[in-house]
Design a protein around this motif. Structure first.
Motif, PDB file in Angstrom:
ATOM      1  N   THR A 256       0.829  -1.216   0.000  1.00  0.00           N
ATOM      2  CA  THR A 256       0.000   0.000   0.000  1.00  0.00           C
ATOM      3  C   THR A 256       0.857   1.256   0.000  1.00  0.00           C
ATOM      4  O   THR A 256       0.634   2.174  -0.812  1.00  0.00           O
ATOM      5  CB  THR A 256      -0.915  -0.005   1.244  1.00  0.00           C
ATOM      6  OG1 THR A 256      -1.777  -1.154   1.192  1.00  0.00           O
ATOM      7  CG2 THR A 256      -1.759   1.258   1.312  1.00  0.00           C
ATOM      8  N   LEU A 257       1.822   1.316   0.891  1.00  0.00           N
ATOM      9  CA  LEU A 257       2.615   2.533   1.028  1.00  0.00           C
ATOM     10  C   LEU A 257       3.481   2.786  -0.205  1.00  0.00           C
ATOM     11  O   LEU A 257       3.665   3.930  -0.621  1.00  0.00           O
ATOM     12  CB  LEU A 257       3.488   2.447   2.279  1.00  0.00           C
ATOM     13  CG  LEU A 257       2.748   2.201   3.600  1.00  0.00           C
ATOM     14  CD1 LEU A 257       3.692   2.322   4.788  1.00  0.00           C
ATOM     15  CD2 LEU A 257       1.574   3.150   3.771  1.00  0.00           C
TER      16      LEU A 257
ATOM     17  N   ALA B 140       1.244   3.882  -3.308  1.00  0.00           N
ATOM     18  CA  ALA B 140       0.833   5.286  -3.210  1.00  0.00           C
ATOM     19  C   ALA B 140       1.874   6.203  -3.850  1.00  0.00           C
ATOM     20  O   ALA B 140       1.527   7.192  -4.512  1.00  0.00           O
ATOM     21  CB  ALA B 140       0.618   5.669  -1.752  1.00  0.00           C
ATOM     22  N   ARG B 141       3.122   5.854  -3.697  1.00  0.00           N
ATOM     23  CA  ARG B 141       4.205   6.673  -4.251  1.00  0.00           C
ATOM     24  C   ARG B 141       4.442   6.383  -5.724  1.00  0.00           C
ATOM     25  O   ARG B 141       4.823   7.270  -6.485  1.00  0.00           O
ATOM     26  CB  ARG B 141       5.463   6.472  -3.407  1.00  0.00           C
ATOM     27  CG  ARG B 141       5.338   7.178  -2.060  1.00  0.00           C
ATOM     28  CD  ARG B 141       6.084   6.502  -0.913  1.00  0.00           C
ATOM     29  NE  ARG B 141       5.844   7.247   0.335  1.00  0.00           N
ATOM     30  CZ  ARG B 141       4.762   7.113   1.099  1.00  0.00           C
ATOM     31  NH1 ARG B 141       3.804   6.237   0.762  1.00  0.00           N
ATOM     32  NH2 ARG B 141       4.613   7.829   2.199  1.00  0.00           N
TER      33      ARG B 141
ATOM     34  N   THR C 107      -5.390   8.084  -4.613  1.00  0.00           N
ATOM     35  CA  THR C 107      -4.950   7.795  -3.254  1.00  0.00           C
ATOM     36  C   THR C 107      -4.902   6.287  -3.029  1.00  0.00           C
ATOM     37  O   THR C 107      -5.707   5.533  -3.580  1.00  0.00           O
ATOM     38  CB  THR C 107      -5.880   8.432  -2.209  1.00  0.00           C
ATOM     39  OG1 THR C 107      -7.191   7.887  -2.332  1.00  0.00           O
ATOM     40  CG2 THR C 107      -5.945   9.949  -2.396  1.00  0.00           C
TER      41      THR C 107
ATOM     42  N   ASN D 223      -4.533   3.750   0.318  1.00  0.00           N
ATOM     43  CA  ASN D 223      -4.484   3.640   1.774  1.00  0.00           C
ATOM     44  C   ASN D 223      -4.911   2.242   2.205  1.00  0.00           C
ATOM     45  O   ASN D 223      -5.470   1.480   1.421  1.00  0.00           O
ATOM     46  CB  ASN D 223      -5.426   4.673   2.413  1.00  0.00           C
ATOM     47  CG  ASN D 223      -4.980   6.097   2.157  1.00  0.00           C
ATOM     48  OD1 ASN D 223      -3.980   6.556   2.697  1.00  0.00           O
ATOM     49  ND2 ASN D 223      -5.730   6.809   1.304  1.00  0.00           N
TER      50      ASN D 223
ATOM     51  N   ASN E  35      -3.252   9.939   2.025  1.00  0.00           N
ATOM     52  CA  ASN E  35      -2.640   9.104   0.993  1.00  0.00           C
ATOM     53  C   ASN E  35      -1.414   8.410   1.569  1.00  0.00           C
ATOM     54  O   ASN E  35      -0.646   9.010   2.331  1.00  0.00           O
ATOM     55  CB  ASN E  35      -2.234   9.959  -0.212  1.00  0.00           C
ATOM     56  CG  ASN E  35      -1.786   9.132  -1.403  1.00  0.00           C
ATOM     57  OD1 ASN E  35      -2.244   8.006  -1.587  1.00  0.00           O
ATOM     58  ND2 ASN E  35      -0.908   9.686  -2.218  1.00  0.00           N
ATOM     59  N   GLY E  36      -1.255   7.140   1.221  1.00  0.00           N
ATOM     60  CA  GLY E  36      -0.109   6.385   1.704  1.00  0.00           C
ATOM     61  C   GLY E  36      -0.153   6.173   3.212  1.00  0.00           C
ATOM     62  O   GLY E  36       0.885   6.219   3.881  1.00  0.00           O
TER      63      GLY E  36
END
Length: 241
Positions: free
Chosen positions: A161-162, A165-166, A174, A176, A230-231
């Motif tokens: 997920t993290l 996001a990038r 987004t 999350n 986000n993230g």
């Protein structure tokens, strides 16, 4: 333009609550199920009876071809995809020393490969301005004995997920994860005696178990108004950890 959401694990529990909540928010919803066809159809019927739009689609979330077909169906039926909620998952509980490794493999196939396959299609096909919402667990923070296989799989979901996001920089999408605490679903309640359930319900400062609608509220927030979140991993657990 109608906004469109795909919800995996949408036939029961948190996934179904999320599907129904997004439908009430105005989304057309694709309810993705693994084996619970009757329950998926019941979810669709509940949504359409309330004036919403929904269809059911079957897929093993770890099968990239089946997941691709679900995304194809969503685009052909409703014209595109704006939100993907990946709520499908399984768990087996056992101490590390006693965990059956075939069960470990099944957990990881559904709970790691599954989110990766769904995230891959979502990254390719969610329209700009959309949202991708995964599910972790507050067990990661609680470090409960017996949950090592499950927690390990959900740690992987947080990592996916993290990073995703990038990777989606520049598309206004987004990504999350929601990390529920103990929530009164069939998956959670199965196999637990009344004493265990009462004890776990008393642990959060709010002194109750979560409900699927509590978690669906967070999904609705991330799918709609939460454009500056986000993230992140949102721990929806009543203050437990």
């Amino acid at each position: 333009m109608t906004r469109v959401a795909i919800v995996t694990g949408g036939s029961r529990g948190i996934g179904r609550a999320a599907a129904e909540r997004l439908a009430s928010d105005g989304f057309a919803v694709v309810v993705v199920y693994g084996g619970n066809k009757d329950e998926a159809l019941a979810a669709v019927e509940a949504i359409t009876a309330g004036g919403g739009q929904a269809i059911a689609a079957q897929a093993d979330v770890a099968d990239e071809h089946a997941v691709e077909a679900v995304f194809d169906t969503a685009e052909k039926t409703f014209g595109g995809i704006d939100v993907v909620v990946h709520a499908a998952g399984i768990t087996y509980l056992a101490p590390v020393a006693e965990m059956d490794l075939d069960r470990l493999d099944r957990v990881h196939r559904t709970n790691i490969r599954g989110p990766f396959v769904v995230a891959q299609q979502a990254a390719r096909r969610v329209r700009d301005g959309g949202a991708i919402i995964n599910f972790s667990t507050s067990v990661l923070a609680l470090a409960l004995p017996g949950y090592a296989a499950y927690a390990a799989s959900k740690g992987a979901v947080e990592g996916i997920t993290l990073i995703l996001a990038r990777e989606l920089r520049g598309r206004d999408i987004t990504v999350n994860a929601v990390a529920p605490g103990p929530t009164a679903t069939a998956l959670f309640l199965d196999g637990k005696d009344e004493e265990t359930i009462t004890r776990m319900a008393a642990q959060p400062p709010l002194e109750r178990l979560g409900t699927p609608s509590d978690i669906a509220e967070v999904v609705s927030f991330l799918a709609g108004p939460a454009r500056w979140v986000n993230g992140q991993v949102l721990r929806a657990n009543g203050g437990l950890a």
